[in-house]
Design a protein around this motif. Structure first.
Motif: not given
Length: 125
Positions: A64-91
């Motif tokens: 039940d922990y939380i994963a929080d993140g950001i991602c993108g391309n260094v020096g790039g102009t694309v801004t629509h990246y995001w981190v999506g977690a799988e439903a199967d977190y494990t310990t």
């Protein structure tokens, strides 16, 4: 040496448990190919395009922990990246995907990102 530290909040009306508020793991990596920096991470598994598994050194007490993140391309102009977690977190690990979203419908395509930062909060075992 204390097992729990209570910190008095602003206005002296509430307290916060310090251990509960700390990140228990983090990772900064380049498309799964190299870890730039990390804490409580033993390794990173590159499972395919935009699909990465963070393997923890010390396990969480539950999934039940939380994963929080950001991602993108260094020096790039694309801004629509995001981190999506799988439903199967494990310990012991958490699999995350980096996507490029082409519209507002929420759909996306897995893509490698040159900058992926993720932090994890929750209770360690």
């Amino acid at each position: 040496t204390a097992g729990s530290i209570a910190v008095t909040g602003e206005g002296n009306s509430t307290t916060t448990n310090l251990q509960q508020g700390l990140n228990k793991a983090f990772i900064n990596h380049n498309a799964g190919s190299s870890i730039r920096d990390s804490f409580n991470v033993g390794s990173l598994t590159d499972s395919g395009t935009g699909d990465y598994k963070t393997n923890f050194t010390n396990s969480f007490s539950n999934n039940d922990y939380i994963a929080d993140g950001i991602c993108g391309n260094v020096g790039g102009t694309v801004t629509h990246y995001w981190v999506g977690a799988e439903a199967d977190y494990t310990t012991t690990d958490c699999e995350l995907k980096t996507l490029i979203v082409s519209d507002t419908s929420g759909g996306g395509t897995n893509t490698d990102s040159t900058l992926v930062n993720t932090s994890f909060s929750g209770d360690l075992a």
